[in-house]
Design an enzyme around this catalytic site. Structure first.
Site, short mmCIF file in Angstrom:
data_model
loop_
_atom_site.label_atom_id
_atom_site.label_comp_id
_atom_site.label_asym_id
_atom_site.label_seq_id
_atom_site.Cartn_x
_atom_site.Cartn_y
_atom_site.Cartn_z
CG ASN A 9 -0.32 0.00 2.52
OD1 ASN A 9 0.87 -0.26 2.63
ND2 ASN A 9 -1.09 0.26 3.56
CB CYS A 10 4.48 1.86 0.03
SG CYS A 10 5.72 3.12 -0.30
CG ASP A 11 0.83 6.59 -2.31
OD1 ASP A 11 -0.01 5.67 -2.47
OD2 ASP A 11 0.55 7.66 -1.75
#
Length: 115
Positions: A9-11
């Site tokens: 979920n890290c951009d």
């Protein structure tokens, strides 16, 4: 196949994965929040990038660390803290087949991964 180490979920990880897919580079994500992290990987990453580069000082995890720990952080302490709190690791990391990338920079990825 390239293994991308990070958190799904890290951009920044999402940008890297999108770039790899757009450039038809076979890859898989090793989400160390879900799959864990091998201590040997941290040692290898530290020898490649240095422990300071591994610590993501822009993360919420960093902001929540004890101030005294932040001030006294050194190589051995950093590796221990990173193993215990992998969300503190700068991401993504690609470390295989002579390729060493940390973070996502499109130019660096293009230079390292396309021929």
């Amino acid at each position: 196949m390239i293994t991308v180490y990070g958190i799904k979920n890290c951009d920044t990880v999402k940008k890297a994965l999108k770039w790899l897919a757009a450039n038809n580079i076979e890859h898989k994500l090793h989400d160390y929040r879900v799959e864990g992290l091998d201590a040997n990987f941290l040692v290898q990453a530290e020898s490649q990038f240095g422990w300071q580069a591994l610590v993501n000082k822009r993360s919420t995890t960093w902001r929540n660390l004890d101030d005294n720990l932040k001030k006294t952080l050194d190589k051995s302490t950093a590796l221990q803290v990173l193993a215990e709190q992998p969300t503190l690791i700068k991401r993504p990391i690609i470390l295989q087949d002579g390729i060493a990338l940390i973070g996502f920079d499109e130019k660096e990825y293009a230079q390292a991964l396309t021929a």
